[in-house]
Scaffold this active site. Structure first.
Site, PDB file in Angstrom:
ATOM      1  N   HIS A  48       0.813  -1.219   0.000  1.00 57.37           N
ATOM      2  CA  HIS A  48       0.000   0.000   0.000  1.00 57.37           C
ATOM      3  C   HIS A  48       0.848   1.272   0.000  1.00 57.37           C
ATOM      4  O   HIS A  48       0.311   2.371  -0.160  1.00 57.37           O
ATOM      5  CB  HIS A  48      -0.933   0.013   1.212  1.00 57.37           C
ATOM      6  CG  HIS A  48      -1.989  -1.047   1.163  1.00 57.37           C
ATOM      7  ND1 HIS A  48      -2.847  -1.206   0.098  1.00 57.37           N
ATOM      8  CD2 HIS A  48      -2.332  -2.020   2.053  1.00 57.37           C
ATOM      9  CE1 HIS A  48      -3.661  -2.214   0.329  1.00 57.37           C
ATOM     10  NE2 HIS A  48      -3.369  -2.729   1.505  1.00 57.37           N
ATOM     11  N   GLN A 159       0.702 -12.181   7.368  1.00 57.65           N
ATOM     12  CA  GLN A 159      -0.261 -11.241   7.921  1.00 57.65           C
ATOM     13  C   GLN A 159      -1.634 -11.890   8.026  1.00 57.65           C
ATOM     14  O   GLN A 159      -2.163 -12.416   7.045  1.00 57.65           O
ATOM     15  CB  GLN A 159      -0.335  -9.986   7.051  1.00 57.65           C
ATOM     16  CG  GLN A 159      -0.986  -8.806   7.750  1.00 57.65           C
ATOM     17  CD  GLN A 159      -0.572  -7.476   7.133  1.00 57.65           C
ATOM     18  OE1 GLN A 159       0.446  -7.395   6.457  1.00 57.65           O
ATOM     19  NE2 GLN A 159      -1.355  -6.451   7.363  1.00 57.65           N
ATOM     20  N   GLU A 161      -5.365 -11.257   8.407  1.00 62.60           N
ATOM     21  CA  GLU A 161      -6.297 -10.137   8.254  1.00 62.60           C
ATOM     22  C   GLU A 161      -7.560 -10.544   7.505  1.00 62.60           C
ATOM     23  O   GLU A 161      -8.253  -9.694   6.939  1.00 62.60           O
ATOM     24  CB  GLU A 161      -5.605  -8.969   7.538  1.00 62.60           C
ATOM     25  CG  GLU A 161      -4.843  -9.364   6.288  1.00 62.60           C
ATOM     26  CD  GLU A 161      -4.049  -8.217   5.687  1.00 62.60           C
ATOM     27  OE1 GLU A 161      -4.272  -7.057   6.052  1.00 62.60           O
ATOM     28  OE2 GLU A 161      -3.192  -8.499   4.826  1.00 62.60           O
ATOM     29  N   ASP A 187      -7.859  -4.376   7.945  1.00 62.04           N
ATOM     30  CA  ASP A 187      -8.490  -5.352   7.061  1.00 62.04           C
ATOM     31  C   ASP A 187      -9.140  -6.482   7.847  1.00 62.04           C
ATOM     32  O   ASP A 187     -10.151  -7.039   7.411  1.00 62.04           O
ATOM     33  CB  ASP A 187      -7.462  -5.918   6.073  1.00 62.04           C
ATOM     34  CG  ASP A 187      -7.263  -5.005   4.877  1.00 62.04           C
ATOM     35  OD1 ASP A 187      -8.181  -4.232   4.559  1.00 62.04           O
ATOM     36  OD2 ASP A 187      -6.188  -5.042   4.265  1.00 62.04           O
TER      37      ASP A 187
END
Length: 269
Positions: A48, A159, A161, A187
């Site tokens: 991102h 991760q 999420e 998220d």
């Protein structure tokens, strides 16, 4: 130098505080990395953030490690998510650039986690290919030393999420070679049907977060979490989180400018 700041903190069982880098540029990366002696790591966000995987991430990594043996460990979050077929080459590029660790977003199954480990390690433990003439130099060692030591010194992070990731957290934490599960509260909240944290997660999401922490520690792995302030980070450290993102470069910049301007105009926000 086969060890690095994050790995040392992990082995010493000390909270490892870090910063998320969203802004591009070697000068920005270097300025953030030298901002505090308490930084164990800085993460270059190629998902991102505005830094491309190549050549920008490689140049930022070089700028960070150029600070010397006490520099924080440069990590890279790749753009490809857990089920994306482009994960393999993105991990290769991040590690060939000299990253001390890699973070893969949206990992939901043990099968995905095992593939990530395989892509991050040289044979016989994995399937990573060797060929970069630059990587070992970024580590300050010979190519032979790098091949022998990298499997033990690269930090592999996934991760959590997604709803599926929460459901499979026990299996994910049990995957051999995964060093750390990182919780992405934003998220994760959206995936579970709740609004993003503001600044703290919804109580139901917090229950999931604490369950992930327990499951991770049960398997002897490290648990990380993304925070947005020093106050929030202190709370997470007291709860037992091992690796904590304190703030971002753009967040710290905006907050500092706003606070100083408010003071300059007489305390108005």
């Amino acid at each position: 130098m086969t060890t690095h700041a994050l790995l040392k903190a992990m082995k010493d069982n000390k909270p490892a505080f870090g910063i998320w880098i969203n802004l591009p540029g070697v000068f920005n990366a270097r300025a953030v990395a030298r901002a505090s002696p308490h930084l164990s790591w800085v993460l270059i966000d190629c998902e991102h953030g505005l830094t491309s995987l190549l050549p920008d991430a490689a140049e930022s990594i070089q700028a960070i490690v150029g600070l010397g043996p006490h520099a924080p460990s440069p990590l890279v979050r790749i753009a490809a998510a857990g089920s994306d077929k482009s994960i393999s080459w993105q991990i290769k590029y991040a590690l060939d650039a000299g990253a001390r660790g890699v973070l893969v977003p949206k990992v939901s199954t043990a099968e995905q986690a095992r593939a990530i480990v395989a892509d991050s390690r040289f044979p016989p433990e994995g399937r990573r290919g060797f060929g970069s003439p630059f990587t070992h130099g970024v580590w300050g060692i010979t190519s032979t030393e790098y091949i022998k030591s990298s499997n033990d010194n690269i930090v592999i992070m996934i991760q959590i999420e997604t709803k599926e990731g929460v459901q499979n957290v026990d299996a994910l934490a049990a995957v051999d070679g995964i060093d750390c599960l990182l919780i992405g509260p934003w998220d994760l909240s959206l995936s579970l049907g709740y609004p993003p944290p503001s600044p703290d997660p919804h109580p139901d999401v917090e229950i999931a977060i604490q369950n992930i922490l327990k499951a991770t520690h049960k398997e002897g792995k490290k648990c990380a979490i993304y925070c947005t302030s020093g106050k929030q980070s202190l709370k997470r450290a007291e709860e037992g989180f091992d690796i904590i993102s304190v703030t971002t470069d753009i967040g710290a910049l905006v907050e500092s400018v706003a606070a100083n301007i408010a003071t300059a105009v007489g305390g108005e926000s």
